[in-house]
Enzyme design. Sequence first.
Site, mmCIF file in Angstrom:
data_model
loop_
_atom_site.group_PDB
_atom_site.id
_atom_site.type_symbol
_atom_site.label_atom_id
_atom_site.label_comp_id
_atom_site.label_asym_id
_atom_site.label_seq_id
_atom_site.Cartn_x
_atom_site.Cartn_y
_atom_site.Cartn_z
ATOM 1 N N ARG B 17 75.187 31.369 70.523
ATOM 2 C CA ARG B 17 75.647 32.167 69.387
ATOM 3 C C ARG B 17 76.153 33.546 69.850
ATOM 4 O O ARG B 17 77.343 33.797 69.906
ATOM 5 C CB ARG B 17 74.507 32.308 68.351
ATOM 6 C CG ARG B 17 74.980 32.678 66.960
ATOM 7 C CD ARG B 17 75.303 34.135 66.749
ATOM 8 N NE ARG B 17 74.160 35.015 67.013
ATOM 9 C CZ ARG B 17 74.256 36.331 67.092
ATOM 10 N NH1 ARG B 17 75.422 36.926 66.940
ATOM 11 N NH2 ARG B 17 73.192 37.080 67.355
ATOM 12 N N ASP B 18 75.242 34.414 70.248
ATOM 13 C CA ASP B 18 75.661 35.784 70.583
ATOM 14 C C ASP B 18 76.499 35.810 71.847
ATOM 15 O O ASP B 18 77.316 36.715 72.048
ATOM 16 C CB ASP B 18 74.423 36.683 70.756
ATOM 17 C CG ASP B 18 74.744 38.162 70.550
ATOM 18 O OD1 ASP B 18 75.819 38.468 69.999
ATOM 19 O OD2 ASP B 18 73.918 39.005 70.932
ATOM 20 N N HIS B 209 65.739 42.333 70.969
ATOM 21 C CA HIS B 209 67.052 41.811 71.359
ATOM 22 C C HIS B 209 67.809 42.957 72.025
ATOM 23 O O HIS B 209 68.284 43.867 71.354
ATOM 24 C CB HIS B 209 67.763 41.314 70.097
ATOM 25 C CG HIS B 209 69.157 40.818 70.300
ATOM 26 N ND1 HIS B 209 69.488 39.475 70.270
ATOM 27 C CD2 HIS B 209 70.325 41.469 70.510
ATOM 28 C CE1 HIS B 209 70.799 39.335 70.464
ATOM 29 N NE2 HIS B 209 71.336 40.534 70.601
ATOM 30 N N HIS B 211 70.765 44.515 74.742
ATOM 31 C CA HIS B 211 71.999 44.329 75.497
ATOM 32 C C HIS B 211 71.927 45.219 76.728
ATOM 33 O O HIS B 211 71.247 46.246 76.733
ATOM 34 C CB HIS B 211 73.217 44.672 74.634
ATOM 35 C CG HIS B 211 73.584 43.580 73.671
ATOM 36 N ND1 HIS B 211 74.852 43.114 73.504
ATOM 37 C CD2 HIS B 211 72.813 42.844 72.839
ATOM 38 C CE1 HIS B 211 74.872 42.147 72.608
ATOM 39 N NE2 HIS B 211 73.637 41.958 72.174
ATOM 40 N N CYS B 242 80.457 43.418 74.313
ATOM 41 C CA CYS B 242 80.411 44.388 73.224
ATOM 42 C C CYS B 242 81.831 44.881 73.050
ATOM 43 O O CYS B 242 82.438 45.367 74.004
ATOM 44 C CB CYS B 242 79.498 45.544 73.602
ATOM 45 S SG CYS B 242 79.720 46.983 72.530
ATOM 46 N N ASN B 251 74.576 40.761 76.394
ATOM 47 C CA ASN B 251 73.155 40.471 76.260
ATOM 48 C C ASN B 251 72.461 40.530 77.617
ATOM 49 O O ASN B 251 73.078 40.289 78.649
ATOM 50 C CB ASN B 251 72.972 39.045 75.710
ATOM 51 C CG ASN B 251 73.356 38.912 74.262
ATOM 52 O OD1 ASN B 251 72.559 39.156 73.381
ATOM 53 N ND2 ASN B 251 74.616 38.544 74.018
#
Lengths: 312, 312
Positions: B17-18, B209, B211, B242, B251
């Site tokens: 997903r991310d 979470h 990054h 990002c 991430n």
Amino acid sequence: MITDFSQRLIVQEVSPRDGLQIEPTWVETADKIALINQLSLAGFSRIEAGSFVSPKAIPALRDGDEVFRSIARQPGVTYVALIPNLRGAQRAIEAGADELNLVMSASQTHNLANMRMRCEQSLAAFADVAALASGTSLSLNGSIATTFGCPFEGRIDEDRVLQIVDAYLALGMHGVTLADTTGMANPRQVFALVQRVLSRVPASALTLHFHNTRGLGLSNVLAAYEAGARRFDASLGGLGGCPFAPGASGNICTEDLVNLCDEMGIETGIDLPLLLRLSRGLPALLGHEMPGQVAKAGRNCDLHPAPENPPG
Amino acid sequence: MITDFSQRLIVQEVSPRDGLQIEPTWVETADKIALINQLSLAGFSRIEAGSFVSPKAIPALRDGDEVFRSIARQPGVTYVALIPNLRGAQRAIEAGADELNLVMSASQTHNLANMRMRCEQSLAAFADVAALASGTSLSLNGSIATTFGCPFEGRIDEDRVLQIVDAYLALGMHGVTLADTTGMANPRQVFALVQRVLSRVPASALTLHFHNTRGLGLSNVLAAYEAGARRFDASLGGLGGCPFAPGASGNICTEDLVNLCDEMGIETGIDLPLLLRLSRGLPALLGHEMPGQVAKAGRNCDLHPAPENPPG
């Protein structure tokens, strides 16, 4: 986690030496001098400006004599030369180095591969250098490569490292550097070893030299700082790789470390905006991207304008 | 630094997903399914397998329905879908998601830019989703984007984050994620905020979470772990960027995190060699290098043969 972050963290710049030494692109002597002159204005107290090893072994740094003779020295900055032996020490002294950094690996196999001699031979050569420096204003620093692990031998026993620290002190070294040459250290290991070494060496004489090969460089800095270490090597842009890990990053990145300190309220005295400008010039000088992150992402305080029309 | 590392660290995989959401290269549905199926064998208890947002907003994940319907579910793995609103929740439920991850930004400006609504509107939409999920076996997790900083507004006040945590709990959310969406957190800030949040939310219901945008991702994990947090999102290969930091990494990298834990003696239950194989396949799938370090450097235990003829 400690709650007192009031102790200054001293950042020592090594890009002109550990950063450039494995670069395949030849950097002109004038460009090296210009880089060191700029770095000298950024607030560092110590810059490793070159090495005096065989030009066949490290051709990228074969102009160390001219670099040391030509840089514009700033008051308060110690200009360090890495040297492997007495011949290197003589060249460094002639070129005007303020400090000699002598390096030996904790791993016998790594020392044989890297220095082409056994550790005992390295120590004997260091004794000759110490005799040469005795009675002069030259400072001597002893680095222990592969302190936290060796790519050939694996983990290094803590007692082995402490024996080398003792041997360095017995030789009259003014400082000791624990170097994680190929990025094998982890924060728990660092915390434990630094605590032990600080029972022998004052924090003002101990440097930690981490590589970010496995992404743990800044975590290791924090662990060492928590254990009481205060002096850290770092390299502009994260310049400096590891021949055993192609593509992986090298030294911890100076501006990423300074940014971490700025964000956590740890004083360094380093001019981060100047570092970012210098780091952003490295790709043009060297022909490739740098691993450093903050030069790409910007500082937290470099805010973006809110989008007027949200993307869609 | 704490001395007890016996508490298990739970790694939750978010690359499907991310990681994939901002990739410019279209990844075939079959390749997504194959990746998730492999990840399902690595020991994760939770995999964020896709999102149900507008296909116009995130075209890379427009096949979420088919992905969720086709993956080979492993017992003990919770398959999570990110959803922005009631419509997304309905799609995710139809596709068989086990858990819905609802996301709102702590920053009003970021929520407007990212979700195209004010925070109050997001919370109202979440109430509708909570009503839909009520009485079902669906688990709800509320993520707070930009918890530690916003690229438009800067630092976010801790009390603002705690208010959102309270609002999420009042809505009946089973878990809360504090997300450092653009990598602005630092370890000191993380330690302080996690301590406060853990007075409201048990460690079993709190996810961090991070990054790695400014190189601090793993340092932040350790700070959160020291403060008592146990659950962490990570992305294979460090996949996921990002949009405000081109070239900076995204991430935190799953295999780099697992390697850190393995080296420090923190149990994760994750199969690192499998992760490394999967990560090393990502460049062929996506057409570019990954920021993860251990996939390039190898593990510490992957020793090199000593050179017979030292390099000269």
